[in-house]
Design an enzyme around this catalytic site. Structure first.
Site, short mmCIF file in Angstrom:
data_model
loop_
_atom_site.label_atom_id
_atom_site.label_comp_id
_atom_site.label_asym_id
_atom_site.label_seq_id
_atom_site.Cartn_x
_atom_site.Cartn_y
_atom_site.Cartn_z
N GLU A 84 23.56 -11.67 62.16
CA GLU A 84 22.60 -11.33 63.20
C GLU A 84 22.66 -9.84 63.52
O GLU A 84 23.72 -9.29 63.75
CB GLU A 84 22.87 -12.15 64.46
N ARG A 89 16.32 -24.10 74.70
CA ARG A 89 15.38 -25.07 74.13
C ARG A 89 15.85 -26.49 74.42
O ARG A 89 15.08 -27.42 74.55
CB ARG A 89 15.37 -24.76 72.63
N CYS A 115 24.33 -19.15 71.21
CA CYS A 115 24.81 -18.18 70.22
C CYS A 115 24.40 -16.77 70.61
O CYS A 115 25.21 -15.84 70.59
CB CYS A 115 24.33 -18.54 68.82
N HIS A 169 25.36 -16.74 61.88
CA HIS A 169 24.83 -18.10 61.95
C HIS A 169 25.01 -18.75 60.58
O HIS A 169 24.68 -18.15 59.55
CB HIS A 169 23.33 -18.09 62.31
#
Ligand code: PCA
Length: 215
Positions: free
Chosen positions: A78, A88, A141, A167
């Protein structure tokens, strides 16, 4: 050279989290790097205190946090952590913050300070699919990654560290239950983490090569 590697507990109804399974397989030493592994909870109010405690006790030069991004086809380093929580799904304690800053006093974003492109090149050379990702999402994350980099800029002299976030894809046994989902074998994830750490320990400057993407 000391490195701290973190993985997350399972979340979202999954029985396991490959990031946690993988960090438990890491050796205590990698060449001249001493490794410490720490588990992070998928709980907004708990994750950064746990991460800060792990950093305080390990006093690392490098921190690599890892987590699952189910559906991603490659190891995803990332590039950027953003100052927003927009969950979410609920976390493991039932919290679901919407459009709340990670740190009220923080800048909009932080960049990773590990050599991402050199790491991606080394991963590909080892036969592992890898990309630079431009979004760690807006769940735990990203929250942990932002908190990590916020901590890094405030570290006292002598406690300065570089940080980044990886990730990882689903394990094959997880992807088997999700139509068309890509996966990566555990051994490859474990090998990939070790390659990233070795590259990060050896290089502070990154390669100037294009890894731009639409997202
Ligand atoms: N993945 C989630 C949180 C924990 C994890 O392993 C995420 O991508 O935010």
């Amino acid at each position: 050279m000391k490195a701290l590697v973190t993985g997350f507990e399972p979340f979202g109804g999954e029985a396991l989290n490959p990031s946690l399974v993988a960090i438990r397989r890491l050796p205590a030493r990698l060449g001249d790097i001493a490794l410490t592994a720490a588990v992070l909870p998928v709980v907004y109010d708990e994750v950064l205190p746990r991460l800060r405690a792990a950093i305080a006790s390990a006093a690392p030069d490098i921190v690599l946090c890892t987590g699952l991004a189910g559906g991603r086809p490659a190891l995803s380093l990332e590039r950027v952590a953003i100052n927003i929580d927009d969950a979410r799904i609920p976390d493991n304690a039932g919290n679901q913050p919407i459009d709340r800053p990670v740190a009220a006093d923080g800048p909009p974003a932080y960049f990773a300070t590990l050599p991402l492109k050199a790491a991606v090149a080394a991963l590909r050379n080892a036969g592992l699919p890898a990309i630079v990702s431009n979004s760690a999402g807006t769940f735990l994350c990203n929250h942990a990654f932002y908190g990590l980099m916020h901590e890094a800029v405030r570290a006292e002299p002598g406690r300065v560290f570089r940080g980044g976030f990886l990730h990882v894809p689903y394990l094959p046994e997880q992807a088997a239950r999700v139509p068309d989902a890509p996966s990566m074998a555990l051994d490859q994830i474990v090998a990939g983490i070790q390659i990233i750490l070795a590259v990060a320990a050896a290089h502070t400057d990154d390669l100037l090569v294009g890894e731009g993407a639409l997202a």
